[in-house]
Scaffold this active site. Structure first.
Site, short mmCIF file in Angstrom:
data_model
loop_
_atom_site.label_atom_id
_atom_site.label_comp_id
_atom_site.label_asym_id
_atom_site.label_seq_id
_atom_site.Cartn_x
_atom_site.Cartn_y
_atom_site.Cartn_z
N LYS A 96 -10.82 -2.16 7.00
CA LYS A 96 -9.55 -1.95 7.74
C LYS A 96 -9.85 -1.32 9.02
CE LYS A 96 -5.99 1.77 7.47
NZ LYS A 96 -5.54 2.53 6.75
N GLU A 132 0.89 -1.12 0.24
CA GLU A 132 -0.08 0.02 0.11
C GLU A 132 1.00 1.17 -0.14
OE1 GLU A 132 -2.21 2.48 3.45
OE2 GLU A 132 -2.20 0.33 3.75
#
Length: 218
Positions: free
Chosen positions: A132, A43
């Site tokens: 998340k 990421e």
């Protein structure tokens, strides 16, 4: 690459390394250190300068061998730019329904950040693929167990506070993957990318052990 293939690869690998740096050059060096250590899902945070260029460069270098996502994505406009630059999944620190819709339009996994049951349900109703749980270092792995009592169907990925020592707990309590930040990338702050690679190898090895242990106990 099909959306389901991307999700399967994230779940199979079990971890996403967070690439966050003060310059594009440092971000690329950090990403390469993680890749050299065997981590293949990254990421790249939008708090990094020239994030789009970093994504494009990594895509050109590694093609389909590495899954590239964009992080700290706050709005659909940023999500679209990231996707066009090569991002294969989008991670946000919060729930933005329009961002999730943008991801679904392009069939790119959306992974918004949430902390409470209300936020998690809102994200799922909007079409999130993985939620998340953030910031993970504000609570212990047992929080995942608490969340999964009323929400056993929710695919949760804690981010923040995940270490080699506690990673197994996060999975045993029901996480489908983890986001790993400073416990992996910390040495990059002093330019020690070799140490990041060593840590990455350790995380990959530990993940294999955890997956095997969980499979055996199932």
């Amino acid at each position: 690459m099909l959306k389901i293939t991307i999700l399967q690869r994230i779940l199979s690998g079990g971890m996403v390394a967070i690439v966050r740096a003060d310059s594009a050059e440092a971000a690329l060096a950090l990403a390469e250190a993680c890749i050299s250590g065997g981590i293949t899902a990254l990421e790249v945070a939008f708090t990094t300068p020239d994030t789009l260029d970093v994504l494009k460069t990594l895509r050109q270098r590694h093609g389909a061998d590495v899954l590239l996502g964009a992080g700290t994505v706050l709005d659909p406009e940023t999500a679209r730019m990231a996707i066009l630059a090569g991002a294969q999944f989008i991670i946000s620190p919060s729930v933005n329904v329009e961002t999730i819709r943008m991801c679904n339009r392009y069939q790119v996994p959306a992974m918004p950040g949430a902390m409470t049951p209300t936020e998690i349900v809102t994200a799922l109703e909007a079409g999130a693929d993985i939620v998340k749980i953030f910031p993970g270092d504000s609570f212990s792995p047992s929080y995942i167990k608490a969340l999964r009592a009323p929400l056993p169907h929710a695919p949760l990925m804690p981010t923040g506070g995940v270490t080699l020592e506690n990673m197994e707990e996060w999975f045993r309590y029901g996480s489908v993957a983890v986001g790993i930040g400073s416990s992996l990338t910390g040495p990059a702050q002093t330019g020690d990318y070799a140490a990041v690679t060593v840590k990455a190898r350790a995380f990959v090895h530990r993940m294999k052990e955890i997956k095997a242990d969980i499979k055996d106990s199932a």
